[in-house]
Scaffold this motif. Structure first.
Motif, PDB file in Angstrom:
ATOM      1  N   ARG A  73       4.394  -6.917   2.110  1.00  0.00           N
ATOM      2  CA  ARG A  73       4.174  -8.103   3.188  1.00  0.00           C
ATOM      3  C   ARG A  73       4.764  -9.386   2.613  1.00  0.00           C
ATOM      4  N   GLY A  97       6.847  -0.196   6.903  1.00  0.00           N
ATOM      5  CA  GLY A  97       6.148  -0.621   7.872  1.00  0.00           C
ATOM      6  C   GLY A  97       6.477   0.023   9.290  1.00  0.00           C
ATOM      7  N   VAL A 118       2.390  -3.294   7.831  1.00  0.00           N
ATOM      8  CA  VAL A 118       3.198  -3.355   6.732  1.00  0.00           C
ATOM      9  C   VAL A 118       2.410  -3.127   5.566  1.00  0.00           C
TER      10      VAL A 118
END
Length: 194
Positions: A119, A83, A114
């Protein structure tokens, strides 16, 4: 997990980006855009991204950041960058979350992405928290960011983090559609006092 020197390393972390991270920054950004913005931007626009130029720009931003408190932070899952967040200061930025003339600079989150497969693991929250901590340490008393129309996942994430829409919109050119017409996207500004 063990680090290079044999000691333990964090499973997840946020750190400042360093030279060499530019390859991962482009990988994360392009994958996130393809997953989240394919419909709004269109695959033709995403297919024309110049990843070499993007790497050069990220490398320059990390090695010699522009003035204005600009920073790039990365989220890591073990040693892998998964990320990114880029942020900076905006002098005395007016808006409903921060009245004009307050004297302190505002902060802006320019990018927060991200990698799709990572995620919902807390990386976005850690990145946003680190960005806010950094902006606050630099003297900012509010933060804002822009959200593309149709990005309900980002809206939900920002709402859960305490940001809200300000009712300010902007329209940006996003390239040319296959039929030759100019494509635009609309963004809404979200903000919070920090």
């Amino acid at each position: 997990m063990s680090g290079l020197l044999g000691g333990p390393t964090a499973d997840v972390s946020v750190r400042p980006a360093v030279p060499g991270d530019e390859v991962a920054l482009v990988r994360v950004q392009v994958a996130a855009w393809r997953t989240t913005h394919d419909e709004v931007l269109g695959p033709d626009v995403l297919d024309r991204l110049d990843e070499d130029l993007m790497r050069e720009q990220w490398a320059a931003a990390v090695a010699a950041p522009p003035a204005g408190g600009f920073r790039v932070l990365v989220a890591c899952d073990g040693p892998r960058v998964v990320g990114l967040v880029s942020l900076g200061l905006v002098p005395d930025e007016p808006g409903p979350a921060a009245p004009p003339g307050r004297g302190a600079p505002g902060g802006v989150v320019l990018a927060l992405e991200v990698e799709p497969g990572h995620r919902r693991a807390g990386h976005g929250s850690r990145l946003l928290a680190a960005a806010v901590d950094t902006l606050r340490a630099d003297g900012a008393d509010q933060v804002h960011t822009w959200v593309l129309d149709g990005d309900e996942g980002r809206r939900s994430f920002l709402h859960g983090a305490g940001l809200g829409p300000e009712g300010v919109h902007r329209t940006l050119a996003s390239g040319t559609a296959p039929d030759g017409t100019e494509r635009t996207v609309r963004e809404e500004r979200w903000a919070a006092t920090i």
